[in-house]
Design an enzyme around this catalytic site. Sequence first.
Site, PDB file in Angstrom:
ATOM      1  CB  CYS A 201      -0.860  -0.037   1.264  1.00 44.83           C
ATOM      2  SG  CYS A 201      -1.704   1.513   1.595  1.00 44.83           S
TER       3      CYS A 201
ATOM      4  CB  CYS B  77      -3.319   4.002  -5.166  1.00 48.56           C
ATOM      5  SG  CYS B  77      -4.551   3.033  -4.265  1.00 48.56           S
TER       6      CYS B  77
HETATM    7  N1  DGL Z   1      -4.072   0.526  -1.789  1.00 49.16           N
HETATM    8  C1  DGL Z   1      -3.656   1.571  -0.943  1.00 49.16           C
HETATM    9  C2  DGL Z   1      -2.583   2.422  -1.538  1.00 49.16           C
HETATM   10  O1  DGL Z   1      -1.762   1.901  -2.279  1.00 49.16           O
HETATM   11  C3  DGL Z   1      -4.696   2.301  -0.101  1.00 49.16           C
HETATM   12  C4  DGL Z   1      -6.029   2.632  -0.673  1.00 49.16           C
HETATM   13  C5  DGL Z   1      -6.954   3.140   0.427  1.00 49.16           C
HETATM   14  O2  DGL Z   1      -7.345   2.328   1.256  1.00 49.16           O
HETATM   15  O3  DGL Z   1      -7.210   4.356   0.468  1.00 49.16           O
HETATM   16  O4  DGL Z   1      -2.465   3.595  -1.275  1.00 49.16           O
END
Ligand code: DGL
Length: 261
Positions: free
Chosen positions: A72, A182
Amino acid sequence: MSRLLLLDSGVGGLTVAANITEQLPKVSIDYVADNGFYPYGTKTEQALFLRLTEIISTLSDTRDYQAIVIACNSASTLVLDRLRAKFTVPIIGVVPAIKPAALASRARVIGLLATEATVRGQYVEQLIRTFAADCRVIKVASQTLVELAERKLHGDQYDIEQVLSIAAPFAAEGVDVVVLGCTHFPWFREELAAAFPQITWVDSGAAIARRVQSILQSSEHSPTLMLPEFRLYYSGEAYPATMAQRFAATLQPLRLEKSQH
Ligand code: DGL
């Protein structure tokens, strides 16, 4: 057998898991979709630090991991250093691929598509200053796109025009390379590439898999004939069984002791 722990707020980190299993098909993965604390992209540094500490501690009490991947960008850009200081197991973070994007851009205008936390964070500013100082960087923060990726993976209805309109500013600004900053966003790579063929869409998935490979090579782990396992943990509403089937995973509820955040 090598076992990794991957964490994200939902289905985003599965794009990273896919890169890892492609390069390292014998590795077992425990994947945490922390949907009880979704989304990560609007949370503070402290809230994310406490939550991830709790999850890592809970799972590390029951199983040994050769490495942990914070799959993430939001959490990695905010709390990676603090998590590394707290745990002894190697922790790999996923951060936006600004450097490869700047290297690839001819227009010297690159895009960053990420969550609110990532776009407003100091970490990204530092990456841009270091690797893309001579580029104009168009930043788009979108929590809506995170939600649309969740809907897509859960098999719920979503509007593809909404996805494309979120990315439209890049085309309007003459961007030729966009960083999917993301881990949820590569789930729309095909649609974005088809709608905006003049733009290259980059993410960090393959680089993370190479990093995992080099860490596993340098750590001691004996060869095994056992088949790799994929466990999919969820912390909130139960994930549908179809999700587990899609990733050939066993579905496990994750129960946290405190969950105070
Ligand atoms: N998948 C995550 C990222 O790479 C977070 C997305 C979220 O929960 O806001 O930032």
